[in-house]
Design an enzyme around this catalytic site. Structure first.
Site, short mmCIF file in Angstrom:
data_model
loop_
_atom_site.label_atom_id
_atom_site.label_comp_id
_atom_site.label_asym_id
_atom_site.label_seq_id
_atom_site.Cartn_x
_atom_site.Cartn_y
_atom_site.Cartn_z
CB CYS C 86 1.26 1.20 3.47
SG CYS C 86 2.51 1.56 4.71
CG HIS C 203 4.22 1.51 -0.38
ND1 HIS C 203 3.21 2.44 -0.22
CD2 HIS C 203 4.78 1.39 0.85
CE1 HIS C 203 3.18 2.87 1.03
NE2 HIS C 203 4.12 2.24 1.71
CD GLU C 205 2.11 3.06 -3.60
OE1 GLU C 205 1.79 1.85 -3.61
OE2 GLU C 205 2.31 3.70 -2.55
#
Ligand SMILES: Nc1ncnc2c1ncn2[C@@H]1O[C@H](COP(=O)(O)OP(=O)(O)O)[C@@H](O)[C@H]1O
Ligand SMILES: [Mg+2]
Lengths: 80, 736, 229, 80
Positions: C86, C203, C205
């Site tokens: 990002c 993302h 994560e």
């Protein structure tokens, strides 16, 4: 002294913000506006520098920091 | 020197001025007058609401900090505490929607991290006028992007909230923002000055002429003089606040801070006087040392500035260097601007002169308290539905209209603009009855929700106040969370009008009764009066935020149906009145009461039953019936299923189908369960004396509702979903 | 094997990334401070999401001047693995470690939602645990993710098979509709020519634990771990 | 014809963007820059209009669409 740096998208890059402003103007009946491009303006308050130095320094910071040369171009002028 | 006009400009009455003179034993100078006017404003002093707020229950074994600090604190067991609070930013958001909403987020975040907590979630309750008016769309776009701009940037997820539309908010939009933080239980920080000699540090953004008189503005109605009252609008700087957040938490973790207070409304004035008052000391500052953004600011301006992203903190002499090093690491200045002193006065120096010398106690605690007269308005008694509206001929059409009503329609257009996942705790994304956040490293989760229905409060503020609490708790029960604490934001008109004061008193008493019923403490909140433009007040609008705990996250329940063949049950009564319903207002076109009533005893039983059924893993889904009634609730259960599961249900012969489908009576939920669990479920219901009805089952791909064998509604889930999903975005389509 | 997560002022997915590497994948993980000059012996640098310097000038524009970025540049030149997520992707673009630039999303709004991604190149250190054409479900959250590069650069990118991830439908079609932010060629993830620096807008994560609704993001981290070991 | 409209924050309003750019320039050693204000520039391509009409229309659209008069000010010029 005061310097103005104008940063805007290169012609080849689409400018959705400008398009949106244009549409907004049209929806309000301002049809005389044919096209809108939106950019950024930086007004720098700087120490007095001789012209030759400005010619080097201002493009340098514009190129390095204020604009992204891949998508943007810039121009500058001395305001006062 | 202080004339009548000056007093009026400061929103102080001659009596209040007299009192100031008595308290300080002389005439105040202009700066001192400014200080009093700020701290004695409605916004800061709660002078009209105080006597009523006292009726709210605020204690309980789980309460670590009740009202009186920047935020409430609740014990979560183990070594964690939940810190939370809600605040309004209504007036600023009307003047400048983007910046008003953004700085609202900034303000509530500071309230939370001032207490030593890391903010983990934001929720927003928004109210706008109808979207067919351009002005309302502009305000809504601005507010939503303001919240998104600030919250996303600072990295706190906006995980839920509510958006309502009603004409009463056309010139009075409401922006209430709630924040929840987590802190180690033994490391909560308060607004304290500690001992004389302690240095006072100013940290964060420089002071400018922002929002001078913001607090006094929030304490007055808008009228045609709005233009003149427009203060310097504050521009939010979320990047600066992010640095401030990290630096403060780091300094706190290292034990370097004695007391801390944010500078929001009332800025330096509020933070200096409150910290000193709470420690029973004096405080002295030198304005020449205050970092300033603009030239030539006067003491008056510096003391009254509402520049954002600033904090005042107190430490000890030995620790100043360490504090400054941490702030420097985060590219922030931390400047010693004064000291805690003996005595009990605020002393302000400017260019070598003592420009303010007033007792802090007088400023903070001795504002007059008003017992404002109240009177029940007479006309509302007549706004009662006397005759049932004619029966709709085409229920499918009515149903479609309801699903498209902006208040009911999907709010994804809003929350897609919010980062609702950062910090990777968000288990239930926006759209469920409550937001659910895991607590990392534990099997537990927190559930949070905001609620309040102003139409009910308009027709019956007492019931409306009760319902706000009951419904918020019911939302938590649906996901499987036990409520632990409440915060509230009370948005009303001008309290100097007896009818408004009556609404306020009734709502507060209703909320108090409901909280006592649920054994729930209110740990803080906010009052926003003077939500009127040109004499038209908003409907009384309490917004209640409840925080609850889920012991075992694996058992948490979502609103969506799970399996074909599951049984659908209605918990609670069928309901009997269309009064104050969204259907009556928006489809029939009659805004009439009476408001629904809530039987708190039944409500509690039903919520406890729901929690027990979830605990015993009897249910596959649970969803609360609210705006739009049973029909809309059922549709939402289908929309939230993974593959557009349909439902077929049958209505009893009584009440009339429009009443059965659209009434908004309380204490009702729709649950689904597998047929194998039915027996245990019914037994549990019987021992707990829970009224319930078997409605039908999860089946097919359509919502089919029958009565006495006749089909009343039959709509494919996909089509219904499309209507519900596209309604809001359609209002905002960019036309090209 | 050692991971380093860089903290810029305004980073806000730094802890999330750290948590996943450390607590989910049990890897040795360090935070790296943007003002430092030392990468402390790590094997993979992660530039996390967030709003470095508020993204006030342009996303990622100021972070690229951080002292640590000089080290990252040299680390990348030596073949070290660099993952930008990002805002980290935006920094890599501004640094010139990846070609192109980001424009504002085509609808001019911040977008936070799950998207589908097609793996276009599964032979990178970051995607080797996947198959070409495999579809992942991972969230995005950004304002400026509309990838742009001039035509000559796009030619190069395609020629070198640098497009790693593309916005797609759930069945892997890279349609206009699936292209949420308007990126050229539906680009969601892009690798450099040498194949050791990846930038991605989604993302991973946020999609590495079942409780968060998807574990598809694990593939990215698993690929790095298996590449390094 | 082409019109340029420059929009920037009023003097008294905080300009976090300009401040951040200034700090970045300082950290790169460009200390001769004392202050930076950042604003927007719009380049409008419009139908030819007589000066008197421009004097009415341009401020009107600037006020209504391009700038937020509560916190921003604008100026404009004819480019060609
Ligand atoms: N509606 C309410 N219910 C309960 N407590 C309230 C309410 N409104 C305000 N309070 C409490 O009164 C205290 C005084 O508020 P104040 O110091 O003005 O807070 P703020 O910093 O939010 O302006 C706060 O602790 C607040 O939580
Ligand atoms: Mg406060």
């Amino acid at each position: 002294m005061k310097i103005r740096v104008l940063v805007s998208f290169k012609e080849s890059v689409l400018d959705p913000q400008g398009q949106t402003v244009k549409n907004a103007l049209h929806s309000l009946g301002y049809d005389f506006v044919k096209d809108v491009r939106q950019g950024k303006v930086f007004e720098l308050e700087i120490d007095d520098l001789p012209r030759e130095q400005l010619e080097v320094k201002i493009p340098e910071i514009a190129d390095k920091v204020l604009a992204n040369p891949i998508i943007e171009k810039f121009e500058w002028e001395i305001l006062e | 020197m202080i004339d009548k006009k000056t007093l009026e400009e400061h929103n102080l009455t001659p009596e209040e001025y007299q009192r100031i003179v008595e308290l300080i034993g002389r005439e105040p100078n202009l700066t001192e007058l400014g200080i009093f006017s700020l701290m004695w404003s409605e916004h800061c002093s709660y002078k009209s609401s105080k006597i009523h707020l006292k009726k709210l229950p605020t204690t309980g074994p789980q309460v670590i900090q009740g009202p009186g600090e920047n935020a409430g604190v609740i014990d979560l067991g183990e070594d964690l505490a939940a810190v939370f609070k809600i605040e309004s930013h209504n007036h600023p958001s009307f003047i400048e929607p983007y910046q008003g909403a953004a700085t609202g987020v900034g303000g509530i975040l500071r309230d939370i991290f001032t207490m030593g907590a890391r903010p983990i979630a934001l929720l927003d309750s928004l109210r706008f006028g109808p979207l067919d008016q351009t002005a309302n769309r502009v305000i809504m776009e601005g507010v939503v992007s303001g919240i998104s701009g600030y919250g996303n940037s600072i990295g706190v997820p906006t995980v839920g909230g509510e958006v309502y539309f009603h004409p009463c908010y056309s010139l009075n939009p409401l922006v209430n923002v709630f924040c929840l933080g987590l802190a180690p239980k033994d490391k909560i920080f308060y607004a304290r000055a500690g001992r004389p000699g302690n240095p006072v540090l100013y940290v964060g953004a420089k002071t400018g002429r922002d929002g001078i008189h913001g607090a006094t503005m929030a304490s007055a109605e808008f009228d045609e003089n709005l233009e003149k009252k427009r203060p310097n609008v504050q521009v939010g700087d979320p990047f600066k606040e992010k640095l401030l957040l990290e630096a403060c938490l780091e300094a706190m973790a290292q034990g370097l801070i004695i007391g801390i207070q944010d500078m929001g409304a009332a800025g330096l004035t509020c933070s200096t006087t409150e910290m000193a008052a709470k420690s029973g000391t004096g405080i002295e500052i030198n304005l020449d040392l205050v970092p300033q953004r603009e030239e030539g600011m006067t003491p008056y301006e510096i003391m009254l500035s509402e520049s954002q992203e600033r904090m005042l903190l107190v430490t000890t002499e030995e620790k100043v260097g360490q504090v400054q090093a941490i702030f420097a690491k985060w590219d922030l200045d931390a400047v010693v601007i004064g000291r805690v002193i003996e005595g009990k006065n605020l002393k302000v120096w400017f260019k070598g002169e003592l420009v303010v010398d007033v007792p802090v106690e007088a400023v903070v605690n001795l504002c007059p308290v008003y017992h404002r007269p109240w009177k029940e308005p007479t006309e509302r008694g007549q706004q009662i539905l006397k005759e049932l509206p004619s029966h709709p001929s085409d229920f499918n059409r009515v149903f479609r209209q309801l699903l498209a009503s902006p208040t009911i329609a999907d709010k994804e257009w809003v929350f897609r603009q919010y980062d609702h996942m950062v910090q990777i705790n968000t288990v239930f994304l926006p759209g469920a009855d409550a937001a659910v956040l895991r607590i990392k490293g534990t099997p537990q989760a927190l559930a949070v929700t905001l609620d309040g229905n102003s139409a009910y409060c308009y027709f019956n503020p007492r019931e409306g106040g009760k319902i706000a609490v009951a419904e918020a708790c019911r939302n938590l029960a649906c996901v499987g969370a036990r409520p632990l604490g409440v915060t509230n934001c009370l948005n009303f008109g001008n309290p100097e009008k007896p009818e408004i004061m009556w609404e306020f008193k009734e709502v507060v008493e209703g909320m108090a009764e409901a909280c006592r019923n649920f054994n729930l403490p209110i740990t803080g909140g906010n009052v926003s009066f003077y939500n009127e433009t040109e004499g038209n007040p908003i409907y009384p609008t309490p917004v209640v935020g409840v925080v609850g705990l889920i012991d075992d996250l694996k058992k948490a329940l979502r609103p969506g149906f799970q399996n074909q063949g599951d049984l659908i049950y209605l918990l609670g009564p069928w309901g009997e009145s269309l009064g104050a319903s969204l259907y009556l207002r928006e489809i029939v076109g009659q805004e009439k009461g009476p408001a629904p009533r809530v039987d708190l005893h039944l409500e509690k039983k039903i919520q406890e039953f729901c929690l027990e059924a979830i605990h015993q893993e009897l249910l596959h889904s649970a969803h609360d019936i609210s705006e739009g009634g049973l029909a809309v609730c059922l549709a939402e259960c289908c929309f939230h299923s993974e593959s557009f599961l349909g439902a077929r249900i049958a209505l009893p012969p009584e009440p009339r189908p429009d009443i059965a489908l659209f009434n908004e009576d309380q204490s009702r939920l729709i649950v689904s369960l597998s047929p194998e669990k039915e027996k245990t479920f019914l037994q549990l219901a019987e021992t707990k004396e829970i009224p319930l009805t078997h409605l039908g089952e999860v089946t097919g791909q359509a919502i089919t509702i029958t009565q006495a064998g006749q089909i009343i509604i039959d709509l494919s889930v996909a089509e219904a979903y499309q209507i519900w999903k596209t309604s809001l975005p359609n209002f905002f389509k960019i036309k090209s | 094997m050692k991971f380093g997560v860089v903290i810029f002022p305004g980073s806000n997915c730094d802890y999330d990334t750290y948590w996943v590497l450390k607590e989910v994948f049990h890897q040795e993980t360090l935070f790296l401070w943007h003002k430092d000059h030392d990468l402390r012996g790590i094997d993979c640098v992660v530039l996390p999401g967030g709003f470095s310097y508020g993204d006030y000038l342009r996303s990622g524009a100021i972070a690229r001047f951080s002292p640590l970025m000089q080290e990252v540049r040299e680390f990348a030149a030596r073949g070290g693995l660099v993952l930008g997520i990002c805002n980290g992707f935006q920094v890599l673009l501004e640094l010139g470690l990846l070609p192109g630039a980001m424009l504002r999303n085509k609808n001019l709004k911040f977008l936070c939602q799950f998207v589908h991604l097609k793996i276009n190149n599964a032979e990178t250190p970051f995607t080797n645990q996947g198959r070409p054409g495999q579809v992942l479900r991972i969230p995005i959250a950004h304002y400026d993710g509309n990838f742009y590069a001039p035509p000559e650069t796009m030619e190069e990118i395609k020629k070198n098979n640098q497009i790693v991830l593309q916005y797609s439908t759930s069945t892997g079609e890279t349609t206009e509709e699936a292209n949420v932010n308007g990126s050229l060629e539906n680009i969601a993830g892009l690798i450099n020519q040498q194949g050791n620096v990846l930038g991605m807008m989604p993302h991973p994560e946020r999609a590495s634990e079942a409780v968060l609704g998807s574990q598809d993001g694990r593939l990215i981290f698993q690929s790095i771990i298996s590449w390094l070991s």
